[in-house]
Every structure is written in C-alpha cells, then in structure tokens.
Design an enzyme around this catalytic site. Structure first.
Site, mmCIF file in Angstrom:
data_model
loop_
_atom_site.group_PDB
_atom_site.id
_atom_site.type_symbol
_atom_site.label_atom_id
_atom_site.label_comp_id
_atom_site.label_asym_id
_atom_site.label_seq_id
_atom_site.Cartn_x
_atom_site.Cartn_y
_atom_site.Cartn_z
ATOM 1 N N CYS A 161 -29.071 32.337 17.253
ATOM 2 C CA CYS A 161 -29.418 30.941 16.949
ATOM 3 C C CYS A 161 -30.686 30.874 16.100
ATOM 4 O O CYS A 161 -31.756 31.314 16.532
ATOM 5 C CB CYS A 161 -29.596 30.173 18.255
ATOM 6 S SG CYS A 161 -30.402 28.574 18.091
ATOM 7 N N CYS A 173 -33.440 28.755 17.654
ATOM 8 C CA CYS A 173 -34.047 29.460 18.791
ATOM 9 C C CYS A 173 -35.123 30.423 18.307
ATOM 10 O O CYS A 173 -36.191 30.540 18.917
ATOM 11 C CB CYS A 173 -32.982 30.222 19.577
ATOM 12 S SG CYS A 173 -31.699 29.179 20.296
#
Length: 204
Positions: free
Chosen positions: A119, A122
């Site tokens: 991600c 993230c």
C-alpha cells in the site's frame, strides 16, 4: 508454549506534519466487537504474554509550525527517527488483547496502525507514525504504538483483520482501558496527532 512479544518504548512530541492529498473514507466501528456504550473487547482469553516496560510519553505544548518544504527536507535526512522497536508489530488477536490488558495498568493510550506492505499510502504515513513516538515528553501521558500487517505470510487477510472487518488501510485504532475509542482511515499525520492529544488530555 505461549509467544512472547517484547515492547520497547520511547517518547512522543507532537508537531505539525504533512497534510494528506485526497481522503480515505472512515471505516465504521466494528460493532460485532464493540458497542457504543463502551462494552469491552470480547476476544478470547489471551494466551500470549507481552511485556510493557513503560508507555511512550506525550509532551503537550505548542505545535511547531513547520513549512511543507522544511518537512520534506527533514524526511530526507537522518533525523533520529524513533527506533524500530518503538512501534511494535503484533500478529495475533492474543497479542493485541495482551497489550490492551497491560495498558490498563498505566492508563496508557494504545494506537494501532493497520497497514499492507504493498500500500503506497501506508508507506507514506509510516515514517510520520514513527516520528509520533520520538523525543522526550510528559510522563503523565503514556502512549503505546503498535502496527499490524493485514495480509499474512500466505497473502491472505490476517486473522486480526478478518475479525475486525478491516476494509481500508492505512487504518488507525485508538484504545484506552481496553475500549476502542475511535477508528479512522487516513494518511494525514496531523489527524493522528490530534486524536492522540485528545485522548491523552487531562479531561479524557
């Protein structure tokens, strides 16, 4: 044999960070685990043992006003990021429950970063989250920083993520006295910072 997860801690000093570009919808509270009236966590009895030596501490003060250019420059330098051990990784429900139980002893706030390795958002917030547990602070406001990869070693949704019905990452949970106070998905460090300040203030 029960697993043992050791947690080392450092201190937290709040300051302004980069704002997010584009929001992520907030994930609703997981009512199958929590109720709005403050029912405590209903996980199975913990079998893991987690040692907490002390909570990360929060220094309340005037936030530093840093320009975005300065923040980018800081992120490119080795500016004494909090060591890896400060943000502790957990893998199972039992480990999370054990931390939540021990946090009651010191009235610590527990902040959990749910992420996925692939991600981009993230990865963007990871450094900012680490910086939130850096520098000396006020011993009266202990904070424990945790993280959990929602994808396991078999590229399947983790047991924790499935149990909590996590649908979006990066997602942050805020626990106190074993109760989930708030959860939201974001890549904005300032929003996380504000939530920490809210739940570690003298009124909370």
């Amino acid at each position: 044999m029960s697993s043992l997860l050791n947690i080392s801690h450092c201190s937290y000093h709040g300051y302004s960070g980069l704002t997010s570009r584009g929001g992520i919808n907030t994930v609703e509270n997981h009512r199958w685990v929590w109720h709005n009236n403050g029912v405590r966590l209903s996980f199975p009895r913990a079998e893991s043992s987690i040692n907490i030596t002390m909570g990360c501490t929060l220094q309340r003060g005037i936030a530093k006003s840093l320009s975005q250019e300065n923040l980018v420059e800081l992120s490119d330098e080795n500016d004494d990021l909090c060591p890896v051990e400060c943000v502790t990784e957990f893998k199972t429900d039992d480990e999370l429950l054990s931390v939540l139980e021990k946090s009651k002893e010191t009235n610590s706030l527990v902040v959990v970063d749910f992420y996925r390795t692939a991600c981009g958002s993230c990865k963007y917030i990871e450094q900012g989250f680490s910086k939130l547990c850096k520098q000396s602070g006020d011993q009266e406001a202990p904070v424990i920083f945790l993280k959990h990869n929602v994808v396991d070693e078999y590229d399947e949704q983790s047991e924790v993520a499935e149990r909590l019905r996590i649908k979006a990452v990066p997602l942050f949970h805020f626990y106190k006295n074993g109760v989930l106070l708030e959860s939201f998905a974001t890549r904005d460090k300032e929003r996380i910072d504000a939530a920490i300040l809210k739940y570690t203030s003298s009124e909370s």
